[in-house]
Enzyme design. Structure first.
Site, PDB file in Angstrom:
ATOM      1  N   ILE A 292       0.863  -1.317   0.031  1.00 44.26           N
ATOM      2  CA  ILE A 292      -0.350   0.010   0.068  1.00 44.26           C
ATOM      3  C   ILE A 292       0.891   1.261   0.100  1.00 44.26           C
ATOM      4  CG2 ILE A 292      -1.555   1.476   1.299  1.00 44.26           C
ATOM      5  CD1 ILE A 292      -3.183  -0.827  -0.070  1.00 44.26           C
ATOM      6  N   ALA A 366       1.098   4.196   6.717  1.00 48.76           N
ATOM      7  CA  ALA A 366       0.805   2.812   6.158  1.00 48.76           C
ATOM      8  C   ALA A 366       1.384   1.813   6.828  1.00 48.76           C
ATOM      9  CB  ALA A 366       1.120   2.667   4.606  1.00 48.76           C
ATOM     10  N   ILE A 408      -3.967   4.367   7.507  1.00 45.45           N
ATOM     11  CA  ILE A 408      -4.288   3.314   6.592  1.00 45.45           C
ATOM     12  C   ILE A 408      -4.897   2.120   7.649  1.00 45.45           C
ATOM     13  CG2 ILE A 408      -3.963   1.779   4.815  1.00 45.45           C
ATOM     14  CD1 ILE A 408      -3.466   4.763   4.103  1.00 45.45           C
ATOM     15  N   LYS A 412     -10.480  -5.498   9.189  1.00 37.59           N
ATOM     16  CA  LYS A 412     -10.209  -6.595  10.321  1.00 37.59           C
ATOM     17  C   LYS A 412     -10.601  -5.739  11.514  1.00 37.59           C
ATOM     18  CE  LYS A 412      -7.602  -9.836   7.219  1.00 37.59           C
ATOM     19  NZ  LYS A 412      -8.097  -9.003   6.062  1.00 37.59           N
ATOM     20  N   LYS A 424      -5.329  -2.749  15.209  1.00 36.34           N
ATOM     21  CA  LYS A 424      -5.555  -1.686  14.274  1.00 36.34           C
ATOM     22  C   LYS A 424      -6.857  -0.865  14.768  1.00 36.34           C
ATOM     23  CE  LYS A 424      -4.051  -0.798  10.995  1.00 36.34           C
ATOM     24  NZ  LYS A 424      -2.910  -0.027  10.366  1.00 36.34           N
ATOM     25  N   ASN A 450      -9.329  -6.230   1.648  1.00 40.63           N
ATOM     26  CA  ASN A 450      -7.907  -6.749   0.910  1.00 40.63           C
ATOM     27  C   ASN A 450      -7.858  -6.138  -0.448  1.00 40.63           C
ATOM     28  OD1 ASN A 450      -7.537  -9.529   2.471  1.00 40.63           O
ATOM     29  ND2 ASN A 450      -9.832  -9.111   2.127  1.00 40.63           N
ATOM     30  N   ARG A 549      -7.110 -20.314   9.959  1.00 39.31           N
ATOM     31  CA  ARG A 549      -5.864 -20.199  10.600  1.00 39.31           C
ATOM     32  C   ARG A 549      -5.884 -19.422  11.885  1.00 39.31           C
ATOM     33  NH1 ARG A 549      -2.735 -17.129   5.752  1.00 39.31           N
ATOM     34  NH2 ARG A 549      -4.984 -16.092   5.742  1.00 39.31           N
TER      35      ARG A 549
END
Length: 646
Positions: A292, A366, A408, A412, A424, A450, A549
């Site tokens: 990004i 970012a 950024i 999630k 985040k 994504n 996962r």
């Protein structure tokens, strides 16, 4: 076939010599045949004046053919220029014959030069067309049969390019335009899309070439949906802009981009929003070497800032983006000063000194650890980088009097089930709280899902697995994600940053969520393979589900609540979400800092659970170092227990 190949492999001077010899024979035959056709009977041996005319005409005619460039033309690429050379040379040869006939009083009838000219055209021109047809015929090169979808300008140019190459032979066009259907273009018939399945079967089509470089993504998605069931590899040609600029060749095929499968066209960026925080200003990008961050730098340099500060902890990442941007700067004669700065956002003194030294006005933050399983396995570093790195960068921005600070963020962060998303969300809370404590720096956050082609994207992994014969692996058959291209996301981040008033949480419109299993199936089909399953045991590629996962969610969300409003940009929404005042958030950060310092993972987990983030973990503590210590502690306890028992 071997004879033709051996002739074609000769050096150019040898092939020119052969052409000269053959053309001399053709001129000889044309001259005497023209006399025979006109006079019906004559004796060439007894009439030496005819020989004299031909002997003088031959070298001049050959010389004129040479001057016209006929022998510089490559037969397999013969075009109108070569045909004109043959025509003009034939006319000249006829005039020369007529002239020498008059000079030597040969008594050649006036119609003979015209017959001679016609025969020259047939022999010299026709032989070249015939040789070209033989050379270009696919059987000499074992060319692969392909179908071109799109009979427009790009499709026609592509068929011409293929006919001159050694690999592919276009056997059919398919086009939606009914006016073109049934027509023959460059010797190739145009069919309707409804006939494509029969064409693929009957003509042994191995690949479909998508020649629609100017079509919208939505239109390309419609076409791909029609043909992905065929099990034939689909390739696309570069955009015409890249071809014109010399960045790509028309016949350089590539795999169909996943952005075409999503079928979502980007919205044209608004210049006033793009320029507001960038043009003529000192701009800093943290994490400038990431997927990004690097794209943000590419977008920013086009907007001509005064300076662009690249802040990155990875030496290789910094070197790569610095080199790329400087090459772009030279190519476009820009005056922007590019400043590659190594450093970590966790070092508050370093980042503050950089911001003050260069008088940074806009920051795009970012820098983050974003790979969910890796952050689960490295909890302390994830918290340090994502939460405290953001906090230090924000404090530095306030102290350096930075005008705008854009974080950024990620989808999630909404009702997170993993450490990455939780960190985040806490980072968002930090900026929201700091925004209310001062008026120096305007903070805002941009949240999206994504991005295609990022370091964690599934698409490159799928393609790699397909090339190796499978299996294609995904974690769960029902897992669903939002997708967006990196350039579009970066443009929207820049535009959203210009709309913030302080503490804003912006959410990008990611379109419809995509089921990863369906995406994997499409990529397999468009690669020319079929999915192997219980229903299709003879398929090519198996799709294997490996299980979710650590920390992974089935479905991602972009909003915590329903309190969302539109903005002046159709793809950017503003979310009104719960926040903490700084006096409530600061004690939480202090406790979290102490817990990280002590590597107290149980306390870190407890603090994050109590924070207003909606953290709902699906797994226990997965930090690898903590797990190893726990194993060691358990083993020690067992040894002590055994010793006491004995």
């Amino acid at each position: 076939m071997s004879f033709i190949q051996s002739v074609l492999s000769l050096p150019r001077p040898y092939k020119r010599a052969i052409s000269l010899l053959v053309d001399s024979v053709f001129l000889f035959c044309a001259f005497w045949l023209a006399l025979l056709m006109r006079l019906e009977s004559f004796s060439p041996l007894s009439d030496q004046s005819y020989w004299l005319v031909f002997a003088c005409s031959l070298p001049l005619s050959i010389l004129f053919f040479i001057r016209l460039g006929l022998y510089r033309a490559v037969l397999r690429y013969m075009n109108m220029q070569a045909i004109w050379a043959v025509a003009l040379g034939s006319v000249f040869a006829a005039i020369v014959v007529m002239g020498f006939s008059f000079i030597f009083h040969a008594g050649i009838p006036r119609t003979v030069p015209f017959i001679f000219m016609s025969l020259c055209l047939i022999f010299i021109g026709g032989s070249r067309i015939g040789v070209r047809a033989i050379i270009s015929h696919p059987r000499w090169h074992k060319k692969m049969s392909v179908l071109i979808y799109g009979a427009g300008s790009a499709g026609r140019q592509l068929s011409t390019a293929l006919s001159q190459g050694p690999e592919y032979h276009a056997v059919a066009f398919v086009d939606d335009n009914k006016a073109l259907q049934g027509q023959v273009i460059h010797g190739i018939r145009v069919y309707s899309p409804e006939e494509i399945e029969n064409i693929v079967t009957n003509k042994n089509i191995k690949k479909i070439l998508l020649a629609m470089p100017s079509a919208s993504r939505e239109r390309r998605k419609e076409v791909l949906t029609k043909i992905d069931f065929l099990g034939v590899q689909v390739l696309t040609i570069p955009g015409m802009a890249d071809v014109v600029e010399g960045k790509a060749k028309l016949e350089e095929f590539k795999d169909v981009g996943v952005e075409d499968l999503l079928g979502r066209d980007p919205v044209e960026p608004k210049p006033e929003l793009m320029n507001a925080n960038v043009a003529g200003k000192v701009v800093m990008v943290t994490g400038a070497g990431g997927s990004i961050g690097s794209e943000l730098c590419r977008q920013i340099i086009r907007l001509k800032p005064a300076k662009l500060v690249l802040f990155e902890s990875s030496e290789f990442g910094l070197y790569t983006i610095d080199k790329e941007l400087n090459e772009y700067k030279l190519a476009h004669d820009l005056t922007v000063e590019i400043l590659p700065i190594m450093g970590s956002v966790q070092r508050v003194n370093r980042i503050e000194t950089v911001m003050k030294s260069f008088a940074v006005q806009t920051v795009y933050h970012a820098a983050a650890y974003k790979h969910v399983p890796l952050v689960e396995h490295n909890v302390v570093e994830g918290v340090r980088n994502n939460i405290f790195g953001t906090y230090h960068a924000a404090r530095a921005a306030i102290n350096a009097k930075v005008e705008t600070f854009v974080l950024i963020s990620t989808d999630k962060a909404v009702r997170p089930t993993n450490i990455m998303g939780t960190t985040k969300r806490v980072a968002e809370l930090v900026l929201q709280a700091l925004s209310k404590t001062q008026n120096t720096t305007r903070f805002c956050m941009v949240r999206f899902g994504n991005v295609l082609g990022s370091s964690g994207s599934v698409v490159p992994l799928f393609r790699k697995q397909i090339k190796s014969g499978g299996p294609v692996t995904l974690t769960h058959p029902d897992i669903t994600r939002y997708f967006m291209t990196i350039p579009e996301a970066s443009q929207l981040v820049i535009q959203a940053g210009a709309m913030g008033t302080g503490g804003d949480v912006f959410v990008l419109d990611m379109g419809e969520p995509v089921k990863i299993y369906d995406l994997a199936c499409k990529i397999i089909h468009l690669s020319g393979f079929s999915v192997k399953s219980d229903n299709k045991p003879n398929g090519d590629i198996v799709i294997k589900c490996t299980g979710l996962r650590p920390g992974e969610k089935l479905y991602e969300e972009l909003l915590i609540g329903d309190n969302v409003s539109g903005t002046t940009h159709e793809r950017i929404m503003s979310a009104q979400e719960a926040m903490l005042d700084w006096h409530d958030l600061e004690p939480l950060l202090n406790k979290l800092d102490d817990a990280c310092h002590e590597f107290d993972h149980e306390l870190i987990r407890e603090i994050l659970l109590k924070a207003p983030t909606g953290f709902n973990p699906t797994d226990g503590i997965c930090d690898l170092v903590w797990l190893q210590k726990e194993k060691g502690s358990a083993k020690t306890a067992e040894i002590i227990k055994l010793k006491k028992a004995t």
